[in-house]
Design a protein around this motif. Structure first.
Motif, PDB file in Angstrom:
ATOM      1  N   HIS A  63      -1.623   0.885   8.690  1.00  0.00           N
ATOM      2  CA  HIS A  63      -1.354   2.281   9.061  1.00  0.00           C
ATOM      3  C   HIS A  63      -0.406   2.310  10.262  1.00  0.00           C
ATOM      4  O   HIS A  63       0.541   3.079  10.297  1.00  0.00           O
ATOM      5  CB  HIS A  63      -2.648   3.015   9.416  1.00  0.00           C
ATOM      6  N   CYS A 109      -8.869   4.187  11.734  1.00  0.00           N
ATOM      7  CA  CYS A 109      -9.530   3.466  10.645  1.00  0.00           C
ATOM      8  C   CYS A 109     -10.448   2.376  11.208  1.00  0.00           C
ATOM      9  O   CYS A 109     -10.365   2.052  12.384  1.00  0.00           O
ATOM     10  CB  CYS A 109      -8.491   2.886   9.680  1.00  0.00           C
ATOM     11  N   THR A 125      -1.944   8.606   5.200  1.00  0.00           N
ATOM     12  CA  THR A 125      -2.852   8.806   4.083  1.00  0.00           C
ATOM     13  C   THR A 125      -2.697   7.701   3.047  1.00  0.00           C
ATOM     14  O   THR A 125      -1.590   7.381   2.627  1.00  0.00           O
ATOM     15  CB  THR A 125      -2.599  10.178   3.425  1.00  0.00           C
ATOM     16  N   ASN A 126      -3.811   7.141   2.639  1.00  0.00           N
ATOM     17  CA  ASN A 126      -3.839   6.159   1.571  1.00  0.00           C
ATOM     18  C   ASN A 126      -3.678   6.915   0.254  1.00  0.00           C
ATOM     19  O   ASN A 126      -4.470   7.799  -0.066  1.00  0.00           O
ATOM     20  CB  ASN A 126      -5.185   5.418   1.613  1.00  0.00           C
ATOM     21  N   ALA A 169       0.813  -1.221   0.000  1.00  0.00           N
ATOM     22  CA  ALA A 169       0.000   0.000   0.000  1.00  0.00           C
ATOM     23  C   ALA A 169       0.846   1.269   0.000  1.00  0.00           C
ATOM     24  O   ALA A 169       0.442   2.279  -0.578  1.00  0.00           O
ATOM     25  CB  ALA A 169      -0.921  -0.014   1.214  1.00  0.00           C
ATOM     26  N   THR A 206      -6.903   6.365  -2.247  1.00  0.00           N
ATOM     27  CA  THR A 206      -8.225   6.901  -1.903  1.00  0.00           C
ATOM     28  C   THR A 206      -8.150   8.276  -1.256  1.00  0.00           C
ATOM     29  O   THR A 206      -9.144   8.995  -1.182  1.00  0.00           O
ATOM     30  CB  THR A 206      -8.957   5.955  -0.921  1.00  0.00           C
ATOM     31  N   PRO A 244       1.527   3.739   2.207  1.00  0.00           N
ATOM     32  CA  PRO A 244       0.803   4.970   2.559  1.00  0.00           C
ATOM     33  C   PRO A 244       1.762   6.105   2.912  1.00  0.00           C
ATOM     34  O   PRO A 244       2.939   5.881   3.212  1.00  0.00           O
ATOM     35  CB  PRO A 244      -0.027   4.555   3.772  1.00  0.00           C
TER      36      PRO A 244
END
Ligand SMILES: [Zn+2]
Length: 86
Positions: A67, A59, A34-35, A19, A38, A21
């Motif tokens: 995260h 989340c 932060t993703n 991912a 999205t 992030p």
């Protein structure tokens, strides 16, 4: 607040590698994650009680999420800097 163990953090780290992030430091033990796809942003906090580490994230996950694992390396660097200056 969830306890961070070697097992659950390994799983979450594998996800974080995919991912990737964006992590911003709010203050020591408090991060904004932060993703990139999205744009969703969550806040991660760490707490240390004795030798146990705990993490929490805003989340919807009910276990250690990526995260939290994404912030751990940064938290470790900041923690070591603090020990040096102390
Ligand atoms: Zn999370």
């Amino acid at each position: 607040m969830l306890e961070i163990t070697k097992e659950n953090i390994e799983k979450a780290t594998a996800k974080a590698r995919i991912a990737k992030p964006l992590v911003k430091v709010i203050e020591f033990r408090r991060y904004s994650v932060t993703n990139r796809e999205t744009g969703a942003t969550y806040e991660v906090r760490f707490t240390k009680i004795g030798n146990q580490k705990f993490g929490e994230c805003t989340c919807p996950a009910t276990k250690i999420c990526y995260h939290i694992s994404s912030c751990l390396p940064i938290n470790a660097v900041l923690a070591s800097q603090m020990t040096q200056t102390a």
